[in-house]
Structure formats: C-alpha cells, structure tokens
Design an enzyme around this catalytic site. Structure first.
Site, short mmCIF file in Angstrom:
data_model
loop_
_atom_site.label_atom_id
_atom_site.label_comp_id
_atom_site.label_asym_id
_atom_site.label_seq_id
_atom_site.Cartn_x
_atom_site.Cartn_y
_atom_site.Cartn_z
CG HIS A 70 -1.76 1.23 1.63
ND1 HIS A 70 -3.11 1.32 1.25
CD2 HIS A 70 -1.46 2.56 1.75
CE1 HIS A 70 -3.71 2.47 1.47
NE2 HIS A 70 -2.54 3.16 2.09
CD GLU A 71 1.44 3.71 3.71
OE1 GLU A 71 1.75 4.58 2.96
OE2 GLU A 71 0.56 3.41 4.28
CG HIS A 112 0.17 6.55 -0.55
ND1 HIS A 112 -0.84 7.18 -1.25
CD2 HIS A 112 -0.37 5.83 0.60
CE1 HIS A 112 -1.93 7.10 -0.35
NE2 HIS A 112 -1.62 6.21 0.42
#
Length: 534
Positions: A329-330, A333
């Site tokens: 997920h990160e 980003h």
C-alpha cells in the site's frame, strides 16, 4: 487562495489567523499525547504461565522488549500493533486480553496529562468557526467541496449503503465465534477483546489456516523485493539499494529508482521498524517533491514508513498478511510521488477520496498466487510457499470482512459526525462517541477502529475524509479488475494508469482522470465481491 481567506477583510483575516494558530497547536498537542500513549507499556507479565498460547517468537519479542525498557526477567506488550495484536490472537488468558485491549482503546482517554478529550472537542468547535468565517455551514462542507463525493449527504449515503450488508456479515461472524465458545464450555458472550482470539479459531476450523503458518514465508526483505518486482513488471522501473546515501537512522535503507533504460527517477527510503519516539502506523511522505519550474527538473525524494515486527536475535522480521498489504500500500503512495510530472510541486490537487487509489490498488497484487510464488519463501529453507497454503489464502480472502468493514465504517461515521456540527458548543467527547455508535447500531462485540481521543487521521488531514479509503476501494477494485480481465501485468494498461492517475497528466477532475484510464466510470460490483458483501 480564496479557501485560505484571501477574500476576507482585515478583521476576518485576523480571526482566521488566530483560529489557524490555535488549531495548529492543538494538533501538535493531540499527536504528542497520542504518541506517548501508544508507546506506553500496555501489559507487564511476571508469571510465565500467563504466556499460555503465545508462540515462541511472540514470547521472545516480548522478553527483548522488556529488557530494552528495563523490565529484566519479565515480558511486556506495548500498544503498538506488532505487539498487542499477536497477544489478542493467541493468548489463552481472557482477563489479560481484556486488559491489553482496553488499554489500546483508551489511548488519549485516561484522564491524565496525555488526555485528548478536551482537545478534540475544541478542535471541532474551532473548525465550525473557521468554516463559517469562510462562508460554509460546516467543516465537512468546506472539505468535501473539492472531493469526488462533493457533499456530506453523499458520504453518509455511501457509508449506510455499505453498512447494512457489512453488519449482516459481522453478525454471521459473531455467530460462528459464539458457537466455538459454547462448544468449548465457555460461559460468556463474545466481547471485543475476544474477537481476534476466536477469529483465529474460526479460521483454523474453516480453512485449516492461521497466521503463524504464513509468517515464516513472509520475511520483510523478501516482501519488499516482491513489491519492487510488481513495480518493475508494470512500469519497468528498478530499485537499486544505495549504501552510500546517508540515512537518518540505522534501520533505514536507501534506494535509487531508475526507469527501464537507466534514467534516474528519484530516491526512495524504507523505514519499517518501530522505535521510541516514532509514531504508530504506516505512511508515505517526501523530503523533496518533483517540480519542473523554468525547465529545471527537480527529482523527488520519497520515504515509506511502517512499524513492522523487528528482527529478534535469531529470526528476521516476519510479517503478517495485513502487514504485507500495508507495505505494498505505502509503496503505491511512493510510486505516486516518484512518477509525478508537473511544473510545480504538488501542482495537481488530488481529492482525498481519490488519493488512496494509487496505494490501495497495489494491495491486490500482494496476494495474487503468481506473486506469492515469487516472493513468499521460507526464511530458513528458501522454499517457495506451498500451493496448498496459497489455496487456503485465496479461500480465506473474504474471512473476517464483516468485522473489518464494520470497525472501519464506525470510525468513518464518527469522523463525519464531528465535521458536520453546525455550532461551536464543545461536546463531551466520550458521550459524543457513544451517541454516534448507538445511532448507527454498532454491535457490542465490535469496537470502532478508532475512538475520538486516538483518531489521529482526523487531526492529520483526513477530517471529513476517513470515508475515502472505502470510496477509493471502489475505484481500486474496479481498476484492478481491468488487469484481471486482460493480464495482471498489462503494460498498456499500466502505462495509462501511470499517465492519468499517478503522474498528474490527466485532464479535468478526478472522475475524468479515472475515465481516461478505465474508459468508463467505476462500478461498485468488484468491491462487494472482494469483501464478500454481495
């Protein structure tokens, strides 16, 4: 500029300045209090018999944590997730599970010097003042004007539409766990501190799977390599470790990011282990953002932060499935930042309910069987994860989704209720929480993911925006379906996603960017199927 008060007269600007200054200080105090409460020791164990049910790894980590904090010969569990969640999953001591869970839930609500009740109430009142000064009825009106949802009515409708099937699913999960309690002769009703423990039992009974079977295959370094591999297969980019780049802590690693042809993109820092003074959770940020002012291209420097279990004396960092998804997920980003291609830093405004699309879509690749085969290798033997374990992961993918959706939605409703206040009365925070949860019909076996006193998101930029994770999940589920329907690593689709979603080249508003990638508006079907709510 208008939203920042440019059209106000001198008196109005002075009022706004004072409100902003107070909000800034309150936000700092709230975060500092929450950090201290989260880093506190939640449970000290003196009697070895109180470790019943815990794995050798969990016990060893608790002993090392105790030694580090001056509790020699004892075992401690903190309020950081890598510490308290395994305890709740496996401890046979129900009273201790209750004690540790209650300490976690009550962060910021202990009537001590780190109490956040008055802070959150004051923040809510000041936000109403600020919104009114700028011409809005509520703070939510001010925030949502620029989001895809546009209005608080649209957000509430979205949340309630998902709430009904989610609470139905959660009640089915309660019944499964209560059946095990009754079968074992437990003379009690399921409580929130029991959920993790009995959920593991249900998972083992239904799918012959538990978290500890998977951890040996999820070594952190291998998971990170797997996430980098997904980025490589989609976009052709490479992450090359650079030990000559200065890092800000010995646990941090630095990587140079390059295009397939070797062209420099930027620098990526990986900071994945907890330490004193570091706040809980996971996030992505930048030391420098991309820009191209007067043809001077400035490359980005991005960092990803996590709080995964640290290596022990004889074992590497072994992750849970949730932690694996968090790492992917990160990185999503991070890619959003690394691929930026605009004139000014952060020139394109991404609505809060769109900004999680780049991160959440990466989670889908994490658990795909072909990817698991590539990175999930036993930390001792190097053997790839067996097909039967992958099959169990796939079959259990919808497990506990009622709980996860309900606890998340409860926090989303709480956020919206604070941000839709129309007066400046400073509420009694604990009662405000209870009113929200009673109104929506939150079942007693589940606590909200956050309570107001430890809901850092709504002080840190997600006010009237916590709903956006699920809103974006509609987008990411639909977007990933496009890859599933063609090729998991469809380079043509990936190029469109990079151009219109990640780099800032899309025209119009967020929905237009999505349509330029997907060819149509998103549909909710894939999300409901993924969560087992259809």
């Amino acid at each position: 500029f208008v939203r920042s008060g440019a059209d106000l007269d001198a008196e109005g600007k002075q009022k706004l300045r004072k409100i902003n200054e107070e909000l800034s200080m309150l936000g700092l105090n709230f975060s500092d209090n929450l950090l201290k409460e989260t880093n506190a020791v939640g449970l000290v164990i003196v009697d070895e018999r109180d470790l019943a049910g815990l794995s050798e790894d969990v016990i060893k980590a608790a002993a090392e944590a105790a030694n580090a904090k001056g509790y020699e010969g004892k075992w401690i569990f903190t309020l950081q997730k890598p510490s308290w969640i395994p305890f709740l999953q496996y401890s046979e001591k129900r009273d201790l599970r209750q004690k540790l869970f209650t300490a976690y839930v009550n962060r910021g609500n202990n009537n001590n010097e780190f109490d956040n009740k008055k802070i959150i109430a004051r923040v809510a009142a000041l936000r109403v003042q600020r919104a009114n000064l700028l011409g809005y009825k509520t703070y939510a009106d001010f925030v949502l004007e620029r989001n895809m949802a546009k209005t608080s009515e649209a957000v509430y409708k979205f949340l309630y539409d998902i709430w009904e099937p989610a609470i139905k699913r959660a009640n089915m999960e309660v019944a499964d766990m209560q059946a095990i309690i009754d079968k074992e002769g437990g003379n009690f009703k399921l409580e929130p501190w029991d959920w993790w423990y009995y959920a593991e039992k249900v998972k083992k009974e239904k799918y012959a799977l538990d978290e500890e079977m998977l951890r040996p295959y999820l070594k952190m370094e291998n998971v990170l390599a797997g996430a980098f591999n997904v980025a490589n297969k989609l976009y052709g980019i490479k992450f090359i470790e650079r030990k000559d780049i200065q890092v800000y802590h010995p646990d941090v690693k630095a990587f140079e990011v390059q295009e397939a042809n070797g062209k420099y993109i930027g620098v990526f820092f990986a900071d994945y282990f907890p330490r004193d003074g570091k706040r809980a959770g996971a996030w992505s940020g930048g030391f420098r953002y991309q820009s191209n002012i007067e043809a001077e291209f400035i490359s980005p420097i991005n960092y990803n932060v996590g709080n995964f279990a640290k290596p022990t004396a004889d074992k590497p960092s072994l992750m849970s499935v949730d932690e694996v998804k968090t790492l992917f997920h990160e990185l999503g980003h991070g890619l959003n930042s690394l691929f930026a291609n605009t004139t000014y830093p952060s020139a394109r405004f991404s609505p809060r309910d769109f900004v999680e699309l780049p991160s959440q879509i990466m989670e889908h690749w994490a658990m795909e069987p072909v990817m698991l085969k590539s990175y999930a290798r036993h930390y001792e033997t190097g053997e790839p994860i067996p097909d039967e374990l992958i099959e169990k992961i796939v079959k259990s993918s919808k497990f506990n989704q009622g709980f996860e959706t309900v606890e998340y939605l409860a926090a989303s409703f709480l956020d919206m209720d604070w941000q839709t206040l129309t007066d400046t009365v400073e509420r009694e925070t604990a009662q405000f929480d209870r009113n929200t949860f009673n109104k929506i019909g939150l079942i007693p076996q589940i606590e909200s993911r956050y309570q107001s006193t430890n809901f850092g998101h709504i002080l840190g930029g997600y006010a009237a925006g916590y709903y956006s994770y699920l809103w974006a999940e509609v987008l990411d589920s639909d977007a990933f379906q496009a890859f599933k329907e063609t090729d998991l690593f469809n380079k043509e689709l990936a190029a469109k996603f990079r151009k219109y979603v990640l780099s800032g080249a899309g025209e119009g508003e967020a929905m237009d960017w999505y349509i330029q990638f997907r060819g149509r508006e998103p549909k909710v079907d894939a999300l409901l199927i993924n969560r087992g709510l259809n």
